[in-house]
Write an enzyme that holds these catalytic residues in place. Structure first.
Site, short mmCIF file in Angstrom:
data_model
loop_
_atom_site.label_atom_id
_atom_site.label_comp_id
_atom_site.label_asym_id
_atom_site.label_seq_id
_atom_site.Cartn_x
_atom_site.Cartn_y
_atom_site.Cartn_z
N THR A 19 0.82 -1.21 0.00
CA THR A 19 0.00 0.00 0.00
C THR A 19 0.85 1.26 0.00
O THR A 19 0.44 2.29 -0.54
CB THR A 19 -0.93 -0.02 1.23
OG1 THR A 19 -1.82 -1.11 1.07
CG2 THR A 19 -1.75 1.25 1.35
N SER A 62 1.35 -7.53 -0.90
CA SER A 62 2.15 -8.48 -0.11
C SER A 62 1.46 -9.83 0.05
O SER A 62 2.10 -10.80 0.46
CB SER A 62 2.53 -7.89 1.25
OG SER A 62 1.44 -7.91 2.14
N THR A 95 1.49 -4.38 4.15
CA THR A 95 1.30 -4.66 5.58
C THR A 95 0.67 -6.03 5.84
O THR A 95 0.81 -6.57 6.93
CB THR A 95 0.41 -3.58 6.23
OG1 THR A 95 -0.88 -3.60 5.59
CG2 THR A 95 1.03 -2.21 6.13
N ASP A 96 -0.02 -6.60 4.83
CA ASP A 96 -0.78 -7.83 5.11
C ASP A 96 0.11 -9.02 5.50
O ASP A 96 -0.21 -9.76 6.42
CB ASP A 96 -1.65 -8.20 3.90
CG ASP A 96 -2.91 -7.35 3.82
OD1 ASP A 96 -3.14 -6.55 4.76
OD2 ASP A 96 -3.65 -7.46 2.84
C1 SIN Z 1 -0.42 -5.34 0.96
O1 SIN Z 1 -0.20 -5.98 1.97
O2 SIN Z 1 0.35 -5.30 -0.03
C2 SIN Z 1 -1.68 -4.56 0.84
C3 SIN Z 1 -2.09 -4.00 2.14
C4 SIN Z 1 -1.11 -3.00 2.72
O3 SIN Z 1 0.03 -2.85 2.33
O4 SIN Z 1 -1.56 -2.30 3.68
#
Ligand code: SIN
Length: 329
Positions: A19, A62, A95-96
């Site tokens: 993100t 991710s 973040t995932d």
């Molecule tokens: C991801 O994990 O690539 C999408 C969600 C994020 O980064 O918050």
């Protein structure tokens, strides 16, 4: 020399997508679209902290990060760790699955230079995107001697976390991470670092996995315990995988039907007992595992326990060594 009179550090940013490089608005966007150079251009002050080189490793959501990506990141970080011109590494990541990559690198990088991961909850093009500040603070932390030899670190929302314990606990807020009852390692305020704790468990250059060679990792799956969970599914997983992590209720517990599958199982797959809960710990249990057929995961989440299990199985470890590494890492 930087404007503060300090000798400028050389920091390499490895971009993997997420993100932080997303395009759209907070409620609707695609991760991994924007070149991190564009984000850097919005934080000119970052150039007062360090001389920055960017490596585009991948542009992924991710959720699509794979074991192959982990191994590639590991090799890249190792090469940068050996490069005398590099003082520290920052990795931008979605973040995932952030905490899985962080824990994998924390266990396998033979490096004592600062490695700081960061990301964002709002895409780069959103109103009040959180990525630029997170990236600024991650670079600031990577410049500091305090971050050297501390294992893989992470910065989100002015908070410093360890790669071992960081966990995404909120699917929406910019302050999305936590370390449960372990707390956090410290705070950032702009480029100022307020470190309060250091990781206790072995990591990076201290880890027995840091000097190991990995081509492909053994396969491990996670069995989720719930009311009326299917014992046949666990039996199938034990046949299918080299190792299974049980995401148990409470302190790694399960119904009697699951205990029977475990007690009757005579194959080669190893079984780790973890918990669905964020806090507390799983210990050995005379009640749920009187035959000691499982390995307790202590404070590791099921998805982090799976990573340690795969690394240990790749070394050919049997029960005694598996018990040992789950106590150490
Ligand atoms: C991801 O994990 O690539 C999408 C969600 C994020 O980064 O918050």
């Amino acid at each position: 020399m930087g404007v503060s009179g300090r000798v400028m550090k050389n920091i390499v940013i490895i971009a993997t997508g997420g993100t932080i490089a997303g395009s759209g608005i907070a409620s609707s966007y695609k991760a991994g679209q924007i070149d991190v150079n564009e984000i850097l251009a919005t934080i000119p002050r970052i150039n007062e902290l360090a001389s920055i080189r960017l490596i585009d490793f991948c542009q992924k959501d991710s959720n699509d990060i794979t074991e192959k990506d982990w191994l590639g990141l590991r090799s890249l970080c190792y090469a940068l760790g050996c490069d005398k011109e590099v003082d520290g590494i920052v990795i931008t990541h979605g973040t995932d699955s952030f905490e899985e990559t962080a824990y994998f690198l924390n266990l396998t990088l033979d490096i004592d230079k600062p490695v700081v991961m960061t990301g964002a909850m709002r895409p780069a093009t959103a109103t009040s995107a959180d990525g630029p500040m997170n990236l600024y603070e991650a670079v600031a932390l990577a410049c500091r001697p305090k971050a050297k030899g501390a294992g893989v670190l992470a910065v989100f929302a002015d908070t410093i976390y360890s790669g071992r314990d960081i966990t995404k606990t909120n699917s929406l807020k910019t302050n999305a991470f936590d370390m449960g009852d372990v707390g956090m390692l410290g705070y950032m305020r702009d480029d100022k670092v307020y470190m309060q704790n250091l990781p206790y468990r072995l990591h990076t250059y201290q880890s027995e996995f840091a000097r190991a060679e990995f081509d492909v990792l053994p396969e491990a799956g996670i069995y989720y315990v719930h009311t009326d969970c299917d014992p046949q599914l666990l039996a199938w997983m034990l046949d299918r995988y080299d190792g299974v992590v049980i995401a148990g209720s409470g302190s790694g517990n399960y119904p009697k039907a699951i205990q029977e599958v475990i007690e009757n199982y005579e194959g080669r797959a190893k079984i780790v007992r973890a918990s669905r809960l964020l806090e507390g710990s799983v210990f050995e249990s005379d009640v749920f595992d009187p035959l000691h057929k499982t390995i307790p995961a202590y404070r590791l989440s099921p998805h982090k326990a799976r990573i340690l299990l795969m690394l240990a199985l790749a070394q050919g470890y049997e029960q005694a060594d598996l018990d040992r590494v789950f106590e150490l890492y």
